[in-house]
Design an enzyme around this catalytic site. Structure first.
Site, PDB file in Angstrom:
ATOM      1  N   ASP A  50       0.859  -1.182   0.000  1.00 68.15           N
ATOM      2  CA  ASP A  50       0.000   0.000   0.000  1.00 68.15           C
ATOM      3  C   ASP A  50       0.895   1.231   0.000  1.00 68.15           C
ATOM      4  O   ASP A  50       1.967   1.228   0.621  1.00 68.15           O
ATOM      5  CB  ASP A  50      -0.901   0.014   1.240  1.00 68.15           C
ATOM      6  CG  ASP A  50      -1.962  -1.080   1.211  1.00 68.15           C
ATOM      7  OD1 ASP A  50      -2.397  -1.460   0.106  1.00 68.15           O
ATOM      8  OD2 ASP A  50      -2.367  -1.541   2.291  1.00 68.15           O
TER       9      ASP A  50
ATOM     10  N   ASP B 101      -7.029  -1.480  -4.125  1.00 61.78           N
ATOM     11  CA  ASP B 101      -8.007  -1.109  -3.100  1.00 61.78           C
ATOM     12  C   ASP B 101      -9.010  -0.095  -3.647  1.00 61.78           C
ATOM     13  O   ASP B 101     -10.215  -0.196  -3.388  1.00 61.78           O
ATOM     14  CB  ASP B 101      -7.311  -0.513  -1.877  1.00 61.78           C
ATOM     15  CG  ASP B 101      -6.355  -1.469  -1.202  1.00 61.78           C
ATOM     16  OD1 ASP B 101      -6.566  -2.700  -1.286  1.00 61.78           O
ATOM     17  OD2 ASP B 101      -5.387  -0.997  -0.582  1.00 61.78           O
TER      18      ASP B 101
END
Length: 165
Positions: free
Chosen positions: A118, A136
């Site tokens: 991330d 995401d």
């Protein structure tokens, strides 16, 4: 374009964009050595290795946990792909394609790195959002599309949302 082809193209585009951004930031931009990279007063690029699922929930620090999450992602992608194959609504197949592409993108990370990479961090003042990636964002956009399709489907009284629809 046939609905299934549109959904598969959306899944593939989401997967490719997700993996390209991750590889570019890890290998070309060397984000781990240069972080944080400030993009705007409210946005920066950072490196977070997420061993859990959405928002870091259900952290898995064992190999068994890692592979269980990979298995769940693959099964979910397959089930959503089967739903996509029977769906007739454009919004529905686009939404499912975003979710499938995102799920596969994060599963690729788990296989390759043992965790999901991330990197986008949004914040303002004392507020801070969870660090996320393109996969995401695709999953969230896909879920939002499913919610919109559900409302529209209910309003139309049709069966577009049902897997056998």
């Amino acid at each position: 374009m046939r609905p299934l082809i549109l959904g598969l193209a959306t899944a593939a585009a989401t997967l490719v964009l997700d993996q390209a951004t991750k590889l570019g930031l890890l290998l070309l931009a060397d984000l781990p050595a240069r972080q944080p990279v400030v993009l705007a007063p409210f946005a920066q690029l950072v490196v977070v290795w997420n061993r859990g699922v959405s928002y870091g929930l259900f952290q898995q620090h064992t190999e068994l946990g890692r592979w269980l999450l990979v298995g769940v992602a693959v099964l979910a992608a397959a089930a959503l792909g089967a739903w996509m194959a029977r769906a007739g609504s454009r919004l529905l197949v686009l939404s499912l394609g975003l979710i499938v592409g995102g799920a596969v993108g994060n599963a690729v990370d788990r296989v390759a790195y043992g965790a999901v990479f991330d990197f986008v961090h949004l914040h303002a003042g004392g507020w801070s959002w969870y660090v996320f990636n393109v996969a995401d964002a695709g999953i969230v956009a896909g879920v939002a599309g499913l919610l919109v399709e559900t409302v529209w489907s209910e309003a139309r009284g049709d069966a577009a949302m049902r897997p056998d629809g």
